[in-house]
Write a protein that holds these residues in place. Structure first.
Motif, short mmCIF file in Angstrom:
data_model
loop_
_atom_site.label_atom_id
_atom_site.label_comp_id
_atom_site.label_asym_id
_atom_site.label_seq_id
_atom_site.Cartn_x
_atom_site.Cartn_y
_atom_site.Cartn_z
N ALA A 46 9.73 -12.92 38.29
CA ALA A 46 10.78 -12.81 39.94
C ALA A 46 11.89 -12.34 39.45
CB ALA A 46 11.23 -14.60 40.30
N ARG A 47 12.49 -11.85 39.75
CA ARG A 47 13.87 -11.00 38.69
C ARG A 47 14.84 -12.20 38.50
NH1 ARG A 47 16.02 -6.33 42.39
NH2 ARG A 47 14.29 -5.49 41.84
N ARG A 48 15.10 -12.13 37.20
CA ARG A 48 16.12 -13.03 36.37
C ARG A 48 17.53 -13.53 37.73
NH1 ARG A 48 15.15 -16.68 32.37
NH2 ARG A 48 16.88 -17.15 31.16
N TRP A 49 17.87 -13.23 38.32
CA TRP A 49 18.69 -13.92 39.70
C TRP A 49 17.71 -14.76 40.64
CZ3 TRP A 49 18.74 -13.38 44.95
CH2 TRP A 49 17.08 -12.35 45.41
N LEU A 50 16.61 -14.65 40.76
CA LEU A 50 16.10 -15.76 41.77
C LEU A 50 15.96 -16.50 40.95
CD1 LEU A 50 14.90 -15.33 44.68
CD2 LEU A 50 12.91 -14.51 43.85
N LYS A 51 15.03 -15.86 39.86
CA LYS A 51 14.56 -17.90 38.77
C LYS A 51 15.95 -18.43 39.30
CE LYS A 51 12.30 -18.79 34.64
NZ LYS A 51 11.54 -18.10 33.38
N ILE A 52 17.04 -17.81 38.13
CA ILE A 52 18.15 -18.73 38.57
C ILE A 52 18.29 -19.81 39.69
CG2 ILE A 52 20.37 -19.24 37.71
CD1 ILE A 52 20.40 -16.69 36.17
N VAL A 53 18.47 -19.53 40.85
CA VAL A 53 19.26 -19.53 42.63
C VAL A 53 17.83 -20.68 42.63
CG1 VAL A 53 18.81 -18.96 44.76
CG2 VAL A 53 19.52 -17.22 43.18
N LEU A 54 15.91 -19.92 42.51
CA LEU A 54 15.16 -20.83 42.87
C LEU A 54 15.30 -22.43 42.40
CD1 LEU A 54 12.26 -18.66 43.07
CD2 LEU A 54 13.46 -20.13 45.02
#
Length: 337
Positions: free
Chosen positions: A107-115
């Motif tokens: 996943a994109r880094r920002w998506l991994k953090i959001v999840l």
């Protein structure tokens, strides 16, 4: 069997394997030191917090039923509860489980953090602890070393009933810690994930504050804020917790086993939980190929988490997605020691 010894497991590894495994698949494998004994002050605090996380949502459920007796729950409570259930639930299934634990996709880094943040708001533990425990579960499924197998006390009726309670809830109160150094070294090396893990208490507080603030802001009534706090906050947490815990307990005792797994692994597919668990209850399909992004492997097996991952892929937010290989024949791997 100490979980603090040995080399660290890399993501996707199942742990050591031996063909001369002495476990016969039926004998109890709980240890005397699993029982609560002398605990440090830190362990007692942790146990108290775990108890609060388990008991408070159940108490809220009782309070909510009492408040709703003779009157309807407002549409705001329902919509807020459903929204937060979906957001935090998919944070666990797509984020904690399929992305971070098994690396079913990149996943994109920002998506991994959001999840990771969304999953942390589910009250199921910090991302570091959750991932470590689940990787250990896969390393020793339904055998000595599994932190929450329902067969811990044997395969007799009494043992299985006791094991069911242990797998669903009791394991969180035992004295059998999982080493994050061994099972989640990649997350310990990730500064951002460590920050998300440390923020777990604050994210839990946010998970309960949001429905109260939303209910109050939408109606201008503090009473609506309180009912939203109960239904979309604590009761929503209780429902999601028990659905997740049912994967540990029911999905190793009830259901079908259409896919081959390693020796002693009794994971099952349990269709009634497919929708509320976002596809996690296709548990036998998952254990047959843990790194696969889709757990519902057969036609008609609804897997909402896989659908979300497919959307991420089409948007370009997810790459290297491990979809089922229809031409590959799954073989049963040898059991871990």
């Amino acid at each position: 069997m100490s979980t603090d010894q040995g080399t660290a497991l890399r993501p996707g590894e199942h742990g050591p394997r031996r063909d001369d495994d002495p476990y016969d698949g039926a004998a109890p494998f709980h240890r005397p030191d699993d029982a609560p004994g002398t605990r440090t002050a830190g362990q007692r605090v942790r146990l108290a917090l775990t108890g609060a996380i388990v008991v408070a949502p159940l108490a809220a459920l009782a309070a909510g039923v009492w408040l709703a007796w003779g009157r309807a729950i407002t549409i705001i409570d329902v919509l807020l509860g459903l929204t937060l259930y979906v957001v935090t639930g998919l944070g666990v299934t797509a984020g904690f489980h399929r992305l971070i634990t098994h690396r079913s996709f990149t996943a994109r880094r920002w998506l991994k953090i959001v999840l990771a943040v969304a999953g942390s708001m589910s009250f199921q533990g910090s991302v570091i602890d959750w991932v470590a425990i689940h990787r250990r579960h896969h390393a020793f499924t339904d055998r000595p070393g599994d932190p929450h197998s329902p067969y811990r006390y044997g395969t007799g009726l009494r043992g299985e009933l006791r094991g069911l309670a242990h797998a669903h809830l009791g394991w969180m109160f035992g004295n059998d810690p999982t080493s994050t150094r061994r099972y989640a070294p990649d997350l310990q090396a990730d500064r951002t994930m460590m920050h998300v893990g440390r923020a777990f208490p604050a994210l839990c507080a946010l998970s309960l504050t949001l429905p109260f603030v939303a209910g109050w802001a939408l109606t201008g009534s503090w009473h609506a804020g309180v009912t939203a706090f109960l239904w979309a906050g604590l009761i929503r947490v209780a429902l999601l917790q028990h659905i997740t815990w049912s994967i540990n307990s029911l999905c190793h005792m009830i259901g079908t086993r259409p896919h081959p797994t390693r020796r002693h692994d009794r994971s099952t597919d349990l269709w009634p939980l497919a929708l509320p668990s976002f596809g996690e209850s296709w548990h036998n399909g998952h254990h047959s190929d843990p790194s696969c992004a889709r757990h519902g492997r057969r036609p008609g097996q609804i897997d909402l988490t896989a659908g979300l991952i497919r959307l991420f892929e089409r948007l370009g937010w997810a790459t290297d997605v491990h979809w089922p290989d229809r031409g590959r024949r799954h073989e049963t791997p040898p059991s871990p020691s």
